[in-house]
Scaffold this active site. Structure first.
Site, mmCIF file in Angstrom:
data_model
loop_
_atom_site.group_PDB
_atom_site.id
_atom_site.type_symbol
_atom_site.label_atom_id
_atom_site.label_comp_id
_atom_site.label_asym_id
_atom_site.label_seq_id
_atom_site.Cartn_x
_atom_site.Cartn_y
_atom_site.Cartn_z
ATOM 1 N N HIS A 1 0.878 -1.172 0.000
ATOM 2 C CA HIS A 1 0.000 0.000 0.000
ATOM 3 C C HIS A 1 0.917 1.224 0.000
ATOM 4 O O HIS A 1 2.028 1.171 0.550
ATOM 5 C CB HIS A 1 -0.840 -0.036 1.277
ATOM 6 N N LYS B 1 -10.363 -0.562 10.237
ATOM 7 C CA LYS B 1 -10.468 -1.756 9.392
ATOM 8 C C LYS B 1 -10.828 -2.980 10.222
ATOM 9 O O LYS B 1 -11.242 -3.997 9.683
ATOM 10 C CB LYS B 1 -9.147 -2.000 8.667
HETATM 11 N N1 PMP Z 1 -1.740 -0.706 4.661
HETATM 12 C C1 PMP Z 1 -2.713 -1.389 4.051
HETATM 13 C C2 PMP Z 1 -2.418 -2.769 3.545
HETATM 14 C C3 PMP Z 1 -3.967 -0.808 3.881
HETATM 15 O O1 PMP Z 1 -4.927 -1.502 3.264
HETATM 16 C C4 PMP Z 1 -4.190 0.489 4.377
HETATM 17 C C5 PMP Z 1 -5.533 1.180 4.193
HETATM 18 N N2 PMP Z 1 -6.154 0.932 2.988
HETATM 19 C C6 PMP Z 1 -3.157 1.152 5.018
HETATM 20 C C7 PMP Z 1 -1.938 0.522 5.149
HETATM 21 C C8 PMP Z 1 -3.329 2.514 5.575
HETATM 22 O O2 PMP Z 1 -4.208 2.500 6.636
HETATM 23 P P1 PMP Z 1 -4.736 3.874 7.277
HETATM 24 O O3 PMP Z 1 -5.289 4.643 6.134
HETATM 25 O O4 PMP Z 1 -5.771 3.424 8.235
HETATM 26 O O5 PMP Z 1 -3.567 4.524 7.914
#
Ligand code: PMP
Length: 426
Positions: A139, A242
């Site tokens: 990500h 999540k």
């Molecule tokens: N890592 C992964 C694998 C994710 O899916 C996400 C959110 N889509 C994030 C990091 C970032 O999370 P956040 O936006 O809650 O900081």
């Protein structure tokens, strides 16, 4: 919302129950609504999950009954708020399999946890020519911070490439790991592909070379029991929203000896022991990393969410999600014109796909009109889309409260899309 006696006991008393998806769904008020005249089918869980009533209750009660600022107060409300905030940390410790609650730092989410480690742990240790190893399936949250610190330190960013099915090329990993590698940062479960990475093995090999490993567990925490000690990593991050908890809260877990040796990430109140006009002494972890008033209610809500999922039971969740993944994979793969993106043997219940001749945004919009919520785009993992030579995919991401009927609604929705856009293979 009607809460049955059994549902109430699962929400409140912590007794284990056999898994009944309809009963579990009753715990989630947000699932029971219509969208465009259809019962909602919520398949955007990898972006953010719905919240059980017990989380909503915890948020209401901390604001209504026990609300004051934490740590600084001698009065009763402040002490009660502090107790609930610190009890939430203890719940996080237990849920992550950590040995010490001081190892759990409350952050805004996975993104902030990763940035904290990149800037506070890795940056001061990186020398020109050193290497940081990530993967091609990160990500952007676990890629951009490493690009930034590598640029600052004149270090080199390297990555483990993807195989065609969306799993990691572990032979390449072995050859990339060298004396120059100073940090490994990788995702536990890919948000865009659903691939579950062999973290234990990756950490074992890293440990042989003395390389610290950060694991991005944002997508793993909603699907499986996490045990950071068993995984053998050095840092692990999760996001509350999540894992059925509130937005704006997450946890960075780090080994105590590493956190203790790290400088603060931000300065401010709560993170100091003594301040003069010239300088300050910093608190021990975790407070050293929690400058300013923390997200008190977020921490309490996150703890309620973690307690909720552990009462539902990880074994039952895994079995049900496996059924959903198998059914969704079969249903979509059988539709002419649909191509699945990411078919690794070890996958979480995430199905990304393309439909020949139809843009994912159109698919997402048409499905929304059928009451089916999916996500379309590059899912903040653009290098994955580049690897597959697509601009975007449509992603259906499941949680334990989804049903086989909802898989069928998705399948029928895609067929409606194809009807609207014509036969891809005339
Ligand atoms: N890592 C992964 C694998 C994710 O899916 C996400 C959110 N889509 C994030 C990091 C970032 O999370 P956040 O936006 O809650 O900081």
């Amino acid at each position: 919302m009607v809460v049955t006696a059994t549902a109430r006991s699962r929400q409140e008393t912590g007794t284990a129950h056999s898994f009944d998806v309809e009963e579990v769904r009753r715990d989630f008020p947000g699932l029971h609504q219509e969208v465009h005249g259809h019962p909602l089918v919520y398949l955007d869980n990898a972006a953010s999950a719905q919240k059980p009533q017990s989380v909503l209750d915890a948020l209401l009660s901390i604001y209504r009954d026990d609300y004051a600022n934490v740590h600084r107060g001698v009065h009763t409300l402040s002490q009660r708020a502090t107790d609930r905030y610190e009890a939430a940390r203890e719940t996080c410790r237990r849920s992550l399999g950590a040995s010490r609650h001081e190892e759990c730092v409350f952050v805004r989410g996975a993104t902030e946890g990763i940035n904290l480690v990149a800037h506070s742990f890795a940056r001061p240790r990186l020398q020109p020519g050193d290497e940081v190893l990530v993967t091609q399936m990160e990500h952007h949250s676990n890629l951009v911070p490493w690009q930034m610190v590598c640029r600052q330190a004149k270090a080199k960013l390297r990555w483990i490439p993807l195989l065609e099915d969306g799993s990691l090329d572990l032979d390449r990993y072995r050859s990339l790991l060298s004396e120059r590698t100073k940090m490994i940062a990788l995702v536990h479960i890919s948000n865009a592909l659903g691939t579950i990475n062999p973290i234990r093995e990756i950490c074992r090999l890293a440990r042989e070379k003395g390389v610290p490993v950060l694991v991005d567990g944002a997508q793993a925490a909603p699907h499986s029991k996490i045990d950071v000690e068993d995984l053998g990593c050095d840092f692990y991050v999760i996001s509350g929203h999540k894992v059925f908890g509130p937005t704006g809260i997450g946890v960075l877990w780090g080994r105590h000896e590493l956190l203790s040796a790290m400088p603060p990430y931000q300065g401010g109140g709560e993170m100091i022991t003594n301040v003069t006009m010239e300088s300050s002494d910093f608190h021990v972890p975790p407070h050293r990393f929690e400058a300013g008033t923390p997200h008190i209610a977020g921490a309490v809500g996150l703890a309620a969410a973690l307690e909720y999922v552990s009462r539902v039971g990880w074994e039952a969740i895994a079995q049900h999600e496996h059924r959903l993944l198998t059914a969704a994979t079969r249903r979509l793969a059988a539709i002419d014109g649909v191509e699945l993106v990411g078919t690794a043997p070890d996958k979480a219940a995430v199905v990304s796909f393309t439909v020949q001749g139809v843009h994912p945004h159109d698919i997402g919009t048409i499905l929304d009109h059928e009451g089916v919520a999916v996500r379309a785009g590059h899912h903040c993992a653009q290098p994955i889309a580049d690897h597959y030579g697509v601009a975007a995919t449509t992603r259906a991401s499941f949680a334990f409260y989804n049903t086989l009927d909802e898989v069928e609604r998705l399948g029928r929705g895609i067929e409606t899309v194809l009807d609207m856009f014509g036969d891809p293979n005339p």
